[in-house]
Design a protein around this motif. Sequence first.
Motif, mmCIF file in Angstrom:
data_model
loop_
_atom_site.group_PDB
_atom_site.id
_atom_site.type_symbol
_atom_site.label_atom_id
_atom_site.label_comp_id
_atom_site.label_asym_id
_atom_site.label_seq_id
_atom_site.Cartn_x
_atom_site.Cartn_y
_atom_site.Cartn_z
ATOM 1 N N THR A 159 0.539 4.623 -14.017
ATOM 2 C CA THR A 159 0.019 3.256 -13.910
ATOM 3 C C THR A 159 0.298 2.672 -12.541
ATOM 4 O O THR A 159 1.202 3.101 -11.823
ATOM 5 C CB THR A 159 0.657 2.312 -14.962
ATOM 6 N N TYR A 160 -0.519 1.677 -12.212
ATOM 7 C CA TYR A 160 -0.308 0.878 -11.004
ATOM 8 C C TYR A 160 -0.168 -0.576 -11.420
ATOM 9 O O TYR A 160 -0.761 -1.001 -12.416
ATOM 10 C CB TYR A 160 -1.505 0.968 -10.056
ATOM 11 N N SER A 161 0.573 -1.334 -10.635
ATOM 12 C CA SER A 161 0.542 -2.780 -10.809
ATOM 13 C C SER A 161 -0.816 -3.257 -10.295
ATOM 14 O O SER A 161 -1.526 -2.525 -9.591
ATOM 15 C CB SER A 161 1.676 -3.436 -10.016
ATOM 16 N N VAL A 162 -1.177 -4.474 -10.626
ATOM 17 C CA VAL A 162 -2.447 -5.014 -10.135
ATOM 18 C C VAL A 162 -2.464 -5.062 -8.609
ATOM 19 O O VAL A 162 -3.447 -4.630 -7.994
ATOM 20 C CB VAL A 162 -2.768 -6.383 -10.771
ATOM 21 N N PRO A 163 -1.387 -5.513 -7.945
ATOM 22 C CA PRO A 163 -1.413 -5.499 -6.471
ATOM 23 C C PRO A 163 -1.594 -4.091 -5.894
ATOM 24 O O PRO A 163 -2.318 -3.901 -4.919
ATOM 25 C CB PRO A 163 -0.063 -6.098 -6.081
ATOM 26 N N GLU A 164 -0.964 -3.084 -6.518
ATOM 27 C CA GLU A 164 -1.105 -1.707 -6.032
ATOM 28 C C GLU A 164 -2.528 -1.198 -6.227
ATOM 29 O O GLU A 164 -3.123 -0.610 -5.310
ATOM 30 C CB GLU A 164 -0.114 -0.795 -6.755
ATOM 31 N N ALA A 165 -3.083 -1.416 -7.419
ATOM 32 C CA ALA A 165 -4.452 -0.967 -7.694
ATOM 33 C C ALA A 165 -5.443 -1.673 -6.774
ATOM 34 O O ALA A 165 -6.371 -1.050 -6.246
ATOM 35 C CB ALA A 165 -4.812 -1.216 -9.161
ATOM 36 N N ALA A 166 -5.240 -2.965 -6.570
ATOM 37 C CA ALA A 166 -6.131 -3.712 -5.679
ATOM 38 C C ALA A 166 -6.074 -3.150 -4.271
ATOM 39 O O ALA A 166 -7.113 -3.008 -3.610
ATOM 40 C CB ALA A 166 -5.762 -5.197 -5.696
ATOM 41 N N SER A 225 -9.088 -1.553 -2.160
ATOM 42 C CA SER A 225 -9.452 -2.411 -1.024
ATOM 43 C C SER A 225 -10.139 -3.697 -1.471
ATOM 44 O O SER A 225 -11.137 -4.130 -0.894
ATOM 45 C CB SER A 225 -10.336 -1.664 -0.018
ATOM 46 N N ILE A 226 -9.598 -4.292 -2.541
ATOM 47 C CA ILE A 226 -10.082 -5.589 -3.007
ATOM 48 C C ILE A 226 -8.882 -6.518 -3.161
ATOM 49 O O ILE A 226 -7.738 -6.063 -3.146
ATOM 50 C CB ILE A 226 -10.855 -5.486 -4.350
ATOM 51 N N SER A 227 -9.134 -7.791 -3.315
ATOM 52 C CA SER A 227 -8.025 -8.725 -3.465
ATOM 53 C C SER A 227 -7.435 -8.625 -4.870
ATOM 54 O O SER A 227 -8.115 -8.250 -5.829
ATOM 55 C CB SER A 227 -8.481 -10.165 -3.209
ATOM 56 N N GLN A 228 -6.169 -8.982 -4.973
ATOM 57 C CA GLN A 228 -5.505 -9.020 -6.270
ATOM 58 C C GLN A 228 -6.216 -9.996 -7.204
ATOM 59 O O GLN A 228 -6.411 -9.715 -8.386
ATOM 60 C CB GLN A 228 -4.056 -9.464 -6.108
ATOM 61 N N GLU A 229 -6.595 -11.128 -6.651
ATOM 62 C CA GLU A 229 -7.246 -12.154 -7.460
ATOM 63 C C GLU A 229 -8.549 -11.640 -8.067
ATOM 64 O O GLU A 229 -8.856 -11.902 -9.223
ATOM 65 C CB GLU A 229 -7.515 -13.418 -6.625
ATOM 66 N N MET A 251 0.826 -1.193 0.000
ATOM 67 C CA MET A 251 0.000 0.000 0.000
ATOM 68 C C MET A 251 0.869 1.256 0.000
ATOM 69 O O MET A 251 0.523 2.212 -0.673
ATOM 70 C CB MET A 251 -0.939 -0.029 1.210
ATOM 71 N N ASP A 252 1.989 1.220 0.725
ATOM 72 C CA ASP A 252 2.870 2.389 0.771
ATOM 73 C C ASP A 252 3.387 2.751 -0.618
ATOM 74 O O ASP A 252 3.420 3.922 -0.989
ATOM 75 C CB ASP A 252 4.053 2.145 1.715
ATOM 76 N N LYS A 253 3.790 1.723 -1.376
ATOM 77 C CA LYS A 253 4.298 1.966 -2.724
ATOM 78 C C LYS A 253 3.214 2.585 -3.601
ATOM 79 O O LYS A 253 3.469 3.521 -4.357
ATOM 80 C CB LYS A 253 4.822 0.666 -3.332
ATOM 81 N N ALA A 254 1.994 2.078 -3.503
ATOM 82 C CA ALA A 254 0.882 2.623 -4.284
ATOM 83 C C ALA A 254 0.621 4.075 -3.907
ATOM 84 O O ALA A 254 0.383 4.914 -4.781
ATOM 85 C CB ALA A 254 -0.372 1.782 -4.084
ATOM 86 N N MET A 255 0.673 4.377 -2.633
ATOM 87 C CA MET A 255 0.434 5.754 -2.186
ATOM 88 C C MET A 255 1.543 6.688 -2.666
ATOM 89 O O MET A 255 1.273 7.830 -3.048
ATOM 90 C CB MET A 255 0.291 5.810 -0.665
ATOM 91 N N ARG A 256 2.789 6.207 -2.663
ATOM 92 C CA ARG A 256 3.899 7.033 -3.174
ATOM 93 C C ARG A 256 3.729 7.280 -4.668
ATOM 94 O O ARG A 256 3.946 8.398 -5.143
ATOM 95 C CB ARG A 256 5.246 6.365 -2.896
ATOM 96 N N LYS A 257 3.341 6.249 -5.414
ATOM 97 C CA LYS A 257 3.116 6.414 -6.846
ATOM 98 C C LYS A 257 1.974 7.391 -7.104
ATOM 99 O O LYS A 257 2.047 8.234 -7.995
ATOM 100 C CB LYS A 257 2.802 5.066 -7.504
ATOM 101 N N ARG A 258 0.924 7.270 -6.304
ATOM 102 C CA ARG A 258 -0.229 8.163 -6.454
ATOM 103 C C ARG A 258 0.189 9.611 -6.217
ATOM 104 O O ARG A 258 -0.154 10.495 -6.991
ATOM 105 C CB ARG A 258 -1.317 7.746 -5.485
ATOM 106 N N ALA A 259 0.947 9.839 -5.150
ATOM 107 C CA ALA A 259 1.399 11.194 -4.827
ATOM 108 C C ALA A 259 2.335 11.744 -5.904
ATOM 109 O O ALA A 259 2.330 12.946 -6.180
ATOM 110 C CB ALA A 259 2.098 11.199 -3.468
ATOM 111 N N ALA A 260 3.127 10.869 -6.515
ATOM 112 C CA ALA A 260 4.078 11.293 -7.545
ATOM 113 C C ALA A 260 3.428 11.447 -8.913
ATOM 114 O O ALA A 260 4.049 11.934 -9.851
ATOM 115 C CB ALA A 260 5.226 10.293 -7.626
ATOM 116 N N GLY A 261 2.182 11.012 -9.058
ATOM 117 C CA GLY A 261 1.483 11.127 -10.329
ATOM 118 C C GLY A 261 1.920 10.109 -11.366
ATOM 119 O O GLY A 261 1.805 10.353 -12.565
ATOM 120 N N VAL A 262 2.405 8.952 -10.923
ATOM 121 C CA VAL A 262 2.792 7.884 -11.853
ATOM 122 C C VAL A 262 1.537 7.431 -12.594
ATOM 123 O O VAL A 262 0.484 7.237 -11.978
ATOM 124 C CB VAL A 262 3.466 6.725 -11.079
#
Length: 102
Positions: free
Chosen positions: A14-21, A25-29, A1-12
């Motif tokens: 795309t997200y990986s599926v685990p980051e987007a999930a 707040s849903i499972s990767q699967e 989640m930390d990596k996803a939040m850093r990417k979000r703040a940086a305006g990256v």
Amino acid sequence: MDKAMRKRAAGVPTYSVPEAAALLSISQEYLYRLIQADGFPAVRIRAAHGQGRYVVPARAVEQLLDGAATTGSCVESADFTASWRAATSVGAPRRADDHGEA
């Protein structure tokens, strides 16, 4: 989640599926199943017919969440995806072999 939040703040973009999930707040699967059923926008990155991976447009995650926050009601991901596809020219039809057909 930390990596996803850093990417979000940086305006990256795309997200990986685990980051987007994690952000949704849903499972990767479950997110993989949605993507494979054309129920959520993603980009498949692969060489020829080999294995690959999906990346999720950050805008898709943000717009889905913003839609729910703005309307104050439930937003259906399938409806969102259909609208997303209709509003973009990127939603080009898949080749038959992308669906596992011959």
